[in-house]
Design an enzyme around this catalytic site. Structure first.
Site, mmCIF file in Angstrom:
data_model
loop_
_atom_site.group_PDB
_atom_site.id
_atom_site.type_symbol
_atom_site.label_atom_id
_atom_site.label_comp_id
_atom_site.label_asym_id
_atom_site.label_seq_id
_atom_site.Cartn_x
_atom_site.Cartn_y
_atom_site.Cartn_z
ATOM 1 N N LYS A 19 -0.786 -6.852 -9.603
ATOM 2 C CA LYS A 19 -1.962 -7.191 -8.430
ATOM 3 C C LYS A 19 -1.065 -6.347 -7.192
ATOM 4 C CE LYS A 19 -3.130 -8.375 -4.725
ATOM 5 N NZ LYS A 19 -3.271 -7.375 -3.625
ATOM 6 N N PHE A 51 0.176 -1.095 0.088
ATOM 7 C CA PHE A 51 -0.128 0.415 0.116
ATOM 8 C C PHE A 51 0.876 0.970 0.081
ATOM 9 C CE2 PHE A 51 1.154 -0.162 4.430
ATOM 10 C CZ PHE A 51 0.886 1.466 4.715
ATOM 11 N N SER A 104 5.270 -6.654 3.675
ATOM 12 C CA SER A 104 6.005 -6.954 5.219
ATOM 13 C C SER A 104 6.637 -8.661 4.768
ATOM 14 C CB SER A 104 4.898 -7.361 6.136
ATOM 15 O OG SER A 104 3.608 -8.606 5.002
ATOM 16 N N CYS A 135 8.919 1.800 3.665
ATOM 17 C CA CYS A 135 10.479 1.118 3.814
ATOM 18 C C CYS A 135 11.577 1.461 4.000
ATOM 19 C CB CYS A 135 10.248 0.034 2.824
ATOM 20 S SG CYS A 135 10.609 0.728 1.533
ATOM 21 N N GLU A 178 -4.676 -3.906 -2.012
ATOM 22 C CA GLU A 178 -6.378 -3.469 -1.987
ATOM 23 C C GLU A 178 -6.991 -2.431 -1.663
ATOM 24 O OE1 GLU A 178 -4.243 -5.529 -0.097
ATOM 25 O OE2 GLU A 178 -5.701 -6.894 1.440
ATOM 26 N N GLU A 194 9.040 -3.809 13.609
ATOM 27 C CA GLU A 194 8.280 -2.588 12.324
ATOM 28 C C GLU A 194 7.153 -1.970 12.360
ATOM 29 O OE1 GLU A 194 7.344 -3.730 8.138
ATOM 30 O OE2 GLU A 194 8.752 -1.720 7.722
HETATM 31 P P1 NAD Z 1 1.626 -6.468 3.123
HETATM 32 O O1 NAD Z 1 2.723 -7.929 3.171
HETATM 33 O O2 NAD Z 1 0.547 -6.420 4.366
HETATM 34 O O3 NAD Z 1 0.413 -6.409 1.471
HETATM 35 C C1 NAD Z 1 1.503 -6.667 0.278
HETATM 36 C C2 NAD Z 1 0.915 -7.204 -0.824
HETATM 37 O O4 NAD Z 1 0.447 -8.848 0.130
HETATM 38 C C3 NAD Z 1 -0.425 -6.175 -0.995
HETATM 39 O O5 NAD Z 1 -0.796 -6.695 -2.320
HETATM 40 C C4 NAD Z 1 -1.282 -7.409 0.043
HETATM 41 O O6 NAD Z 1 -2.602 -7.532 -0.234
HETATM 42 C C5 NAD Z 1 -0.810 -8.624 0.046
HETATM 43 N N1 NAD Z 1 -1.062 -9.596 1.350
HETATM 44 C C6 NAD Z 1 -0.997 -9.292 1.994
HETATM 45 N N2 NAD Z 1 -1.902 -10.161 2.954
HETATM 46 C C7 NAD Z 1 -1.324 -11.351 2.076
HETATM 47 C C8 NAD Z 1 -1.057 -12.788 2.827
HETATM 48 N N3 NAD Z 1 -1.620 -12.941 3.308
HETATM 49 N N4 NAD Z 1 -1.574 -13.642 1.790
HETATM 50 C C9 NAD Z 1 -1.048 -13.210 0.335
HETATM 51 N N5 NAD Z 1 -0.620 -11.901 0.242
HETATM 52 C C10 NAD Z 1 -1.086 -11.059 0.827
HETATM 53 O O7 NAD Z 1 2.384 -5.091 3.294
HETATM 54 P P2 NAD Z 1 1.837 -3.773 2.703
HETATM 55 O O8 NAD Z 1 1.253 -3.356 4.239
HETATM 56 O O9 NAD Z 1 0.645 -3.747 1.830
HETATM 57 O O10 NAD Z 1 3.189 -2.721 3.198
HETATM 58 C C11 NAD Z 1 3.986 -2.573 3.613
HETATM 59 C C12 NAD Z 1 5.416 -3.543 4.249
HETATM 60 O O11 NAD Z 1 5.793 -3.842 2.873
HETATM 61 C C13 NAD Z 1 6.019 -2.762 5.386
HETATM 62 O O12 NAD Z 1 6.476 -4.565 5.852
HETATM 63 C C14 NAD Z 1 7.157 -2.000 4.474
HETATM 64 O O13 NAD Z 1 8.153 -2.296 5.161
HETATM 65 C C15 NAD Z 1 7.258 -3.367 3.492
HETATM 66 N N6 NAD Z 1 7.568 -2.858 1.489
HETATM 67 C C16 NAD Z 1 9.046 -2.773 1.446
HETATM 68 C C17 NAD Z 1 9.476 -2.394 1.006
HETATM 69 C C18 NAD Z 1 10.562 -2.485 0.458
HETATM 70 O O14 NAD Z 1 11.216 -2.657 -0.956
HETATM 71 N N7 NAD Z 1 11.931 -3.966 1.094
HETATM 72 C C19 NAD Z 1 9.157 -1.411 0.215
HETATM 73 C C20 NAD Z 1 7.616 -1.146 0.656
HETATM 74 C C21 NAD Z 1 7.391 -1.748 1.670
#
Ligand code: NAD
Length: 502
Positions: free
Chosen positions: A179, A155, A232, A287, A182, A387
């Site tokens: 994808k 997000f 994450s 991040c 959401e 985090e």
């Molecule tokens: P998230 O892990 O909740 O979601 C990321 C994606 O995974 C979304 O598209 C979501 O729909 C999907 N998803 C969520 N739960 C899932 C599940 N149980 N099974 C399969 N898919 C699932 O992350 P977020 O809250 O959208 O984003 C924030 C996180 O992203 C933070 O931890 C941040 O550090 C990380 N991030 C990392 C970088 C990097 O370059 N390392 C860059 C941006 C964000």
């Protein structure tokens, strides 16, 4: 949740057209600045994903035969359209994510830089050629597209993260199934539409909206060759393990806990500016945000005083107004972040600035938390170990550079880090010793340029390839080496030995 007829509905984009899919499942999309739900987003079923992949598979077969100059022309045109539509994309990001408009415009600009990098694809895909490796025999290397590739984005950067991958994937001749998160799905649709309007054939870039159900099908679909995931750490690990178990090439970028060390010889005004910018920009939902400020004795007291002066000038509110910091993405996330402040206080830290008591420039019931500063944090406290992903800066005081290095290198994450010092030798030692993928020297958010690659170490990245730059080109292609000899009667004869070159 089932869809409500009064709300805008965000659907998939498949084969160049909106696609509602077969599912009745939807999710809410909020305006985090007002707390109101503004739209619903369709959640794809496994069958919907299959439909998208079938379209992408057909499109990929034709697209890989397009010339390099055709692909470059599409990318140049996409670059122009995205630049023209940057304001519209930024506004959609602010409306759904909450970050202030200038910050949203900044992420679109960083995404555009990847498109510009990918415009050079004819040069980037040049292979090697060795004439005469044996008598009359030449060898050359080529890189070919994978086929259908998937991008699953978080997000917090609704445009920049998809653009880390899409331009390079399509430039290399692949089709993409994106994808998005959401929570803020509109920017992805606007980006995909710009590529299509720029001449990318329908089906080469598709958007499938959804949650775990869609991701799970992507990870198992036999026609998807690679997955680029950002999110994450627990989900990144799951995506990496599941995707690779199903034969896919996976790069899964995970969470972070970024440390900024301030040495006693640093310019404390610059260090305080940097800590505030990197700690509270985008409400800490980056991040590469700095979340742990490591103050090497005796800088703790004077540095904290300077940071507090600066926090007092920050305005938090609706990102469409003249403010520095917007809301958090959802109410649940805001409450979770706030709970870490309470836990820090309970565990013995000092809450120097408490964002739970801040006031906000906004109407309604937005998901706000003001900038928060916690001092005397120790590595055992949950506000250090987890985090937080919010506007919370934790100060850990250490006696020496060595103790600071030990702290960073013992942390399970390794995304970004920074050192503030005027000592070139200390900075050089730091870059050599630190076990982190992206390092800043007097630069708090060291996000690599498009032509370098972005990625962390340890629990911040699962897989071998970082995003964009040459590693991106490598990730989205497979290498092939051709050994060629044009027939000549003098080469005849039977020889069962292993080929040797003479
Ligand atoms: P998230 O892990 O909740 O979601 C990321 C994606 O995974 C979304 O598209 C979501 O729909 C999907 N998803 C969520 N739960 C899932 C599940 N149980 N099974 C399969 N898919 C699932 O992350 P977020 O809250 O959208 O984003 C924030 C996180 O992203 C933070 O931890 C941040 O550090 C990380 N991030 C990392 C970088 C990097 O370059 N390392 C860059 C941006 C964000």
């Amino acid at each position: 949740m089932t869809s409500s007829p009064s709300l805008r509905e965000i659907v998939h984009l498949v084969d160049g057209k909106p696609f509602a899919g077969s599912s009745e499942r939807t999710g809410p999309v909020f305006n985090p600045a007002t707390g109101e739900q503004q739209a619903v987003v369709r959640f794809a079923t496994a069958e919907d994903v299959d439909h998208v992949v079938a379209s992408a598979t057909a499109a990929a077969a034709a697209w890989r035969t397009s010339s390099l100059s055709t692909r470059a022309k599409v990318l140049f045109a996409a670059r122009e359209l995205l630049a023209q539509r940057a304001g519209e994309i930024a506004a959609a990001i602010t409306a759904e994510h909450g970050k202030v408009l200038s910050d949203a415009a900044g992420e679109v600009q960083r995404g555009l830089e990847i498109v510009e990098f990918a415009c050079g694809i004819p040069h980037l895909l040049k292979g090697g050629f060795s004439e005469g490796v044996s008598t009359g025999v030449d060898v050359y290397s080529i890189r070919q597209p994978l086929g259908v590739t998937a991008v699953i984005s978080p997000f917090n950067f609704p445009s920049m993260v998809p653009l880390w991958f899409i331009p390079i994937a399509v430039a290399c001749g692949n089709a993409v199934v994106l994808k998005p998160s959401e929570k803020d799905p509109t920017a992805a649709v606007l980006i995909a539409q710009a590529f299509l309007d720029a001449g990318l054939p329908p089906g080469v870039l598709n958007v499938v909206q959804g949650d775990k159900e869609a991701v799970d099908r992507i990870l198992r679909h036999p026609d998807i060759r690679s997955v680029s995931f950002v999110g994450s750490t627990p989900i990144a690990r799951y995506v990496y393990e599941t995707g690779t178990a199903h034969g896919k090439r996976v790069q899964a970028l995970g969470g972070a806990k970024n440390h900024m060390i301030v040495l006693p010889d640093a310019d404390l005004d610059l260090a305080a500016d940097a800590a505030v910018n990197a700690g509270y920009g985008s409400a800490g939902e980056r991040c590469m945000a700095i979340s742990a400020l490591v103050a090497v004795d005796p800088v703790g007291d004077p540095l904290i005083a300077k940071i507090k002066e600066r926090i007092a000038t920050l305005r938090t509110g609706d990102g469409t107004r003249e403010v520095d910091m917007g809301p958090l993405v959802t109410r649940e996330h805001r409450d979770k972040v706030a709970s870490y402040v309470a836990a820090g206080a309970d565990q013995g830290a000092t809450v120097e600035v408490d964002g739970r008591q801040a006031s906000f420039d906004a109407d309604g019931d937005g998901f706000f938390l003001g900038p928060t500063l916690i001092d005397h944090v120790t590595p055992a406290m949950s506000c250090y170990t987890d985090e937080i992903f919010g506007p919370v800066l934790s100060v850990v005081r250490v006696p020496s550079y060595e103790a600071a290095m030990e702290l960073i290198n013992s942390n399970p994450y390794g995304n970004g880090t920074a050192i503030f010092t005027n000592d070139g030798g200390a900075a050089r030692r730091f870059q050599f010793e630190v076990e982190v993928g992206m390092v800043g020297i007097n630069v708090p958010i060291p996000v690599p340029m498009a032509y370098y690659s972005f990625g962390g170490w340890k629990n911040s990245l699962f897989g071998d390839s970082h995003a964009h730059g040459l590693e991106g080109v490598h990730f989205f292609t497979r290498g092939k080496v051709v050994t060629s000899r044009w027939l000549d009667p003098s080469h005849g004869g039977i020889n069962l030995g292993f080929p040797q070159h003479t």
